[in-house]
Design a protein around this motif. Sequence first.
Motif, PDB file in Angstrom:
ATOM      1  N   ALA A 265     -62.859  98.393  38.933  1.00 48.78           N
ATOM      2  CA  ALA A 265     -62.763  99.825  38.637  1.00 48.78           C
ATOM      3  C   ALA A 265     -61.330 100.327  38.719  1.00 48.78           C
ATOM      4  O   ALA A 265     -61.023 101.416  38.230  1.00 48.78           O
ATOM      5  CB  ALA A 265     -63.650 100.626  39.599  1.00 48.78           C
ATOM      6  N   PHE A 266     -60.416  99.548  39.315  1.00 46.35           N
ATOM      7  CA  PHE A 266     -59.001  99.911  39.365  1.00 46.35           C
ATOM      8  C   PHE A 266     -58.207  99.323  38.189  1.00 46.35           C
ATOM      9  O   PHE A 266     -57.019  99.629  38.049  1.00 46.35           O
ATOM     10  CB  PHE A 266     -58.366  99.426  40.673  1.00 46.35           C
ATOM     11  CG  PHE A 266     -58.886 100.119  41.900  1.00 46.35           C
ATOM     12  CD1 PHE A 266     -59.153 101.477  41.896  1.00 46.35           C
ATOM     13  CD2 PHE A 266     -59.104  99.413  43.075  1.00 46.35           C
ATOM     14  CE1 PHE A 266     -59.634 102.122  43.021  1.00 46.35           C
ATOM     15  CE2 PHE A 266     -59.582 100.051  44.214  1.00 46.35           C
ATOM     16  CZ  PHE A 266     -59.843 101.405  44.185  1.00 46.35           C
ATOM     17  N   GLU A 267     -58.827  98.490  37.361  1.00 45.90           N
ATOM     18  CA  GLU A 267     -58.132  97.927  36.200  1.00 45.90           C
ATOM     19  C   GLU A 267     -57.880  99.034  35.187  1.00 45.90           C
ATOM     20  O   GLU A 267     -58.778  99.820  34.856  1.00 45.90           O
ATOM     21  CB  GLU A 267     -58.936  96.774  35.607  1.00 45.90           C
ATOM     22  CG  GLU A 267     -58.926  95.565  36.522  1.00 45.90           C
ATOM     23  CD  GLU A 267     -59.876  94.457  36.096  1.00 45.90           C
ATOM     24  OE1 GLU A 267     -59.593  93.287  36.419  1.00 45.90           O
ATOM     25  OE2 GLU A 267     -60.907  94.754  35.468  1.00 45.90           O
ATOM     26  N   ILE A 277     -65.227 104.736  37.343  1.00 41.82           N
ATOM     27  CA  ILE A 277     -65.580 105.799  38.278  1.00 41.82           C
ATOM     28  C   ILE A 277     -64.328 106.370  38.942  1.00 41.82           C
ATOM     29  O   ILE A 277     -64.341 107.475  39.482  1.00 41.82           O
ATOM     30  CB  ILE A 277     -66.569 105.255  39.336  1.00 41.82           C
ATOM     31  CG1 ILE A 277     -67.224 106.389  40.129  1.00 41.82           C
ATOM     32  CG2 ILE A 277     -65.891 104.267  40.256  1.00 41.82           C
ATOM     33  CD1 ILE A 277     -68.204 107.203  39.340  1.00 41.82           C
ATOM     34  N   PHE A 278     -63.189 105.620  38.891  1.00 44.38           N
ATOM     35  CA  PHE A 278     -61.937 106.096  39.475  1.00 44.38           C
ATOM     36  C   PHE A 278     -61.004 106.744  38.452  1.00 44.38           C
ATOM     37  O   PHE A 278     -59.860 107.074  38.789  1.00 44.38           O
ATOM     38  CB  PHE A 278     -61.209 104.943  40.173  1.00 44.38           C
ATOM     39  CG  PHE A 278     -61.890 104.463  41.428  1.00 44.38           C
ATOM     40  CD1 PHE A 278     -61.846 105.217  42.587  1.00 44.38           C
ATOM     41  CD2 PHE A 278     -62.604 103.278  41.430  1.00 44.38           C
ATOM     42  CE1 PHE A 278     -62.477 104.790  43.743  1.00 44.38           C
ATOM     43  CE2 PHE A 278     -63.233 102.829  42.579  1.00 44.38           C
ATOM     44  CZ  PHE A 278     -63.179 103.588  43.733  1.00 44.38           C
ATOM     45  N   GLY A 397     -68.758 101.996  35.079  1.00 48.94           N
ATOM     46  CA  GLY A 397     -68.782 103.442  34.883  1.00 48.94           C
ATOM     47  C   GLY A 397     -69.403 104.199  36.035  1.00 48.94           C
ATOM     48  O   GLY A 397     -68.898 105.239  36.463  1.00 48.94           O
ATOM     49  N   GLU A 398     -70.504 103.664  36.564  1.00 50.98           N
ATOM     50  CA  GLU A 398     -71.197 104.332  37.661  1.00 50.98           C
ATOM     51  C   GLU A 398     -70.715 103.854  39.022  1.00 50.98           C
ATOM     52  O   GLU A 398     -70.865 104.540  40.021  1.00 50.98           O
ATOM     53  CB  GLU A 398     -72.707 104.104  37.551  1.00 50.98           C
ATOM     54  CG  GLU A 398     -73.336 104.725  36.303  1.00 50.98           C
ATOM     55  CD  GLU A 398     -73.191 103.830  35.079  1.00 50.98           C
ATOM     56  OE1 GLU A 398     -72.658 102.700  35.228  1.00 50.98           O
ATOM     57  OE2 GLU A 398     -73.583 104.248  33.988  1.00 50.98           O
ATOM     58  N   GLY A 399     -70.176 102.628  39.053  1.00 49.13           N
ATOM     59  CA  GLY A 399     -69.725 102.067  40.320  1.00 49.13           C
ATOM     60  C   GLY A 399     -70.821 101.394  41.110  1.00 49.13           C
ATOM     61  O   GLY A 399     -70.588 100.909  42.222  1.00 49.13           O
ATOM     62  N   ASP A 400     -72.040 101.325  40.569  1.00 49.75           N
ATOM     63  CA  ASP A 400     -73.162 100.733  41.305  1.00 49.75           C
ATOM     64  C   ASP A 400     -73.065  99.210  41.296  1.00 49.75           C
ATOM     65  O   ASP A 400     -72.698  98.599  40.295  1.00 49.75           O
ATOM     66  CB  ASP A 400     -74.493 101.162  40.687  1.00 49.75           C
ATOM     67  CG  ASP A 400     -74.710 102.662  40.759  1.00 49.75           C
ATOM     68  OD1 ASP A 400     -74.221 103.283  41.725  1.00 49.75           O
ATOM     69  OD2 ASP A 400     -75.350 103.216  39.845  1.00 49.75           O
ATOM     70  N   PHE A 401     -73.405  98.586  42.419  1.00 53.22           N
ATOM     71  CA  PHE A 401     -73.342  97.128  42.501  1.00 53.22           C
ATOM     72  C   PHE A 401     -74.560  96.574  43.231  1.00 53.22           C
ATOM     73  O   PHE A 401     -75.218  97.255  44.025  1.00 53.22           O
ATOM     74  CB  PHE A 401     -72.067  96.673  43.214  1.00 53.22           C
ATOM     75  CG  PHE A 401     -71.946  97.109  44.652  1.00 53.22           C
ATOM     76  CD1 PHE A 401     -72.584  96.427  45.675  1.00 53.22           C
ATOM     77  CD2 PHE A 401     -71.175  98.224  44.998  1.00 53.22           C
ATOM     78  CE1 PHE A 401     -72.475  96.826  47.000  1.00 53.22           C
ATOM     79  CE2 PHE A 401     -71.046  98.629  46.322  1.00 53.22           C
ATOM     80  CZ  PHE A 401     -71.708  97.933  47.324  1.00 53.22           C
ATOM     81  N   THR A 402     -74.854  95.313  42.926  1.00 53.67           N
ATOM     82  CA  THR A 402     -75.880  94.550  43.624  1.00 53.67           C
ATOM     83  C   THR A 402     -75.325  93.154  43.868  1.00 53.67           C
ATOM     84  O   THR A 402     -74.831  92.510  42.947  1.00 53.67           O
ATOM     85  CB  THR A 402     -77.180  94.442  42.806  1.00 53.67           C
ATOM     86  OG1 THR A 402     -77.679  95.740  42.532  1.00 53.67           O
ATOM     87  CG2 THR A 402     -78.236  93.653  43.569  1.00 53.67           C
ATOM     88  N   GLY A 427     -75.317  99.030  46.544  1.00 53.63           N
ATOM     89  CA  GLY A 427     -74.534 100.205  46.897  1.00 53.63           C
ATOM     90  C   GLY A 427     -73.724 100.719  45.730  1.00 53.63           C
ATOM     91  O   GLY A 427     -73.910 100.306  44.583  1.00 53.63           O
ATOM     92  N   ASN A 428     -72.807 101.604  46.014  1.00 51.04           N
ATOM     93  CA  ASN A 428     -71.926 102.200  45.022  1.00 51.04           C
ATOM     94  C   ASN A 428     -70.491 101.977  45.493  1.00 51.04           C
ATOM     95  O   ASN A 428     -70.176 102.233  46.661  1.00 51.04           O
ATOM     96  CB  ASN A 428     -72.223 103.700  44.897  1.00 51.04           C
ATOM     97  CG  ASN A 428     -71.276 104.406  43.951  1.00 51.04           C
ATOM     98  OD1 ASN A 428     -70.222 104.876  44.372  1.00 51.04           O
ATOM     99  ND2 ASN A 428     -71.646 104.495  42.679  1.00 51.04           N
ATOM    100  N   GLY A 429     -69.628 101.482  44.597  1.00 53.99           N
ATOM    101  CA  GLY A 429     -68.274 101.115  44.965  1.00 53.99           C
ATOM    102  C   GLY A 429     -67.489 102.208  45.673  1.00 53.99           C
ATOM    103  O   GLY A 429     -67.024 102.008  46.811  1.00 53.99           O
ATOM    104  N   PRO A 430     -67.314 103.383  45.052  1.00 56.56           N
ATOM    105  CA  PRO A 430     -66.576 104.458  45.721  1.00 56.56           C
ATOM    106  C   PRO A 430     -67.225 104.895  47.036  1.00 56.56           C
ATOM    107  O   PRO A 430     -66.525 105.180  48.015  1.00 56.56           O
ATOM    108  CB  PRO A 430     -66.585 105.585  44.693  1.00 56.56           C
ATOM    109  CG  PRO A 430     -66.716 104.894  43.382  1.00 56.56           C
ATOM    110  CD  PRO A 430     -67.615 103.721  43.648  1.00 56.56           C
ATOM    111  N   GLU A 431     -68.559 104.936  47.081  1.00 59.07           N
ATOM    112  CA  GLU A 431     -69.239 105.338  48.310  1.00 59.07           C
ATOM    113  C   GLU A 431     -69.052 104.295  49.405  1.00 59.07           C
ATOM    114  O   GLU A 431     -68.836 104.632  50.577  1.00 59.07           O
ATOM    115  CB  GLU A 431     -70.725 105.569  48.038  1.00 59.07           C
ATOM    116  CG  GLU A 431     -71.000 106.789  47.173  1.00 59.07           C
ATOM    117  CD  GLU A 431     -72.475 106.952  46.859  1.00 59.07           C
ATOM    118  OE1 GLU A 431     -73.286 106.160  47.393  1.00 59.07           O
ATOM    119  OE2 GLU A 431     -72.829 107.867  46.091  1.00 59.07           O
TER     120      GLU A 431
END
Length: 477
Positions: A265-267, A277-278, A397-402, A427-431
């Motif tokens: 998400a930082f790329e 999301i960032f 886009g949403e930051g969701d991960f499994t 979870g969610n990356g930013p969270e």
Amino acid sequence: MTMNDRQYYLDRFGVSEQQLRSLVAEGMKGGGDWCDLFFEDSTYTELLLRDGTVNAAVSNIDFGCGVRVLKGEKTGYAYAETTEYPALLKAAKAAATIGSCPGAAAHKAGAPTPLPPAGEYYRIDEDWRTAKAAAFVPMLELLESRIRKKDSRVFKVISMLNGNVSEVMMYNSLDELTFDTRPLWTLAVTVIFTKDGRTETQSVSRSFRSGAEAVTAEAMEGIADMAVKGVDLLFEASRPKGGQMPVVMAAGASGILLHEAMGHAFEADFNRKGQSIFSGRMGKRVAAKGINIIDDGTIPGNRGSCRYDDEGVPGQKTYMVEDGILRSYLHDRISAAYFGVAPTGNGRRESFRYNPIPRMRCTYMESGNDGSVEDLIAGVKKGIFVDQFSNGQVKIGEGDFTFYVKSGMLIENGRLTMPVKDINIIGNGPEALAGITAVAGDLKIDDSGWTCGKEQSVPVGCGIPSVLIKKLTVGGE
């Protein structure tokens, strides 16, 4: 020959500096803003040992050149599987034509930034290109014998050694000529254990940028220790009850969650296109004070390190998050020009057949000041400790991960109690990043053979200190 021998690389690819300038001029004829050339000569050797028998021994050479032309908001790319001048000229013309076509890949050109000098992060004492594959069979046999000696439950051992050397040369319309010789080797072993009619599998690997001299008996002993470590817990493990709970991630290989859930998400290409999301959060707080997240191409011998990236930009150490504040995306030349910043050395490609895009190198979090991993565990009443992940999925886009957890332990009243397996961490990356409440002082860079598959496959590294995330969803019973 040395890594700084300019003429060696020109001779290796059979071109002159005058021809390089002519090729770039051809690429720019249609009004292009930028043109670059990427030459590659890669030699690969692979050896597979299964239950003490050599099953495969493969050698391969990949050779050619890619030509990229940027024009306004368009990118043209073509390649030749030779470096003969007529073929290169044809590729340059094709890239110029493609870059002028409607619908070509969008970007934003801008003024280039002067580049810093490159460092030295790897060396070759014994060249993989001249080493004989048969010479490594005794090492793989030693590895298997050591594994079998360490655990009587070993049923099957499969080991693979891959060694390669890539020589690359890059030239662009700024008249910058850069070059590099990149060694890389990976040793991976999969062990199947049996006990009372049950089977468990453990896979480990080690990978470094160095010559064949690094494949030693001492290295085999270390990998054998890793291959049998924790097997007792695998046979004892069960699925815990699921739910939302604190998660302590162990130092080292847990860094793959940092790579997948946050690093991508930082790329900068995702952020330039507004897909991350960032996006738009530069200079904003994304984590607690004291948290620093880095992408580093300068770690000696690391799998993700590079003297130059695949656009000729020197390898660098980039703070993405500094003291909890988002400070930098990971840039190739295109995104750097778009954002008006210097490139960070993250323009990478799988081979000369591919256009470079922003990619990670070695992504990790710096150590914190919250004590040891035992201190983190002691502060959890009920949660999960995890140390090995696999099979992660992330929505940028949403930051969701499994992530699937290969091994871990239940935490009860500040103590590790029961081994667990077959669970997912959701979870969610930013969270998750914002939810890191403690960081131990035990940063470990994991030297496994990580490969990132964002459109193209490139070698990467990762690492992390032990961290406590206050709440993630654990998928269990």
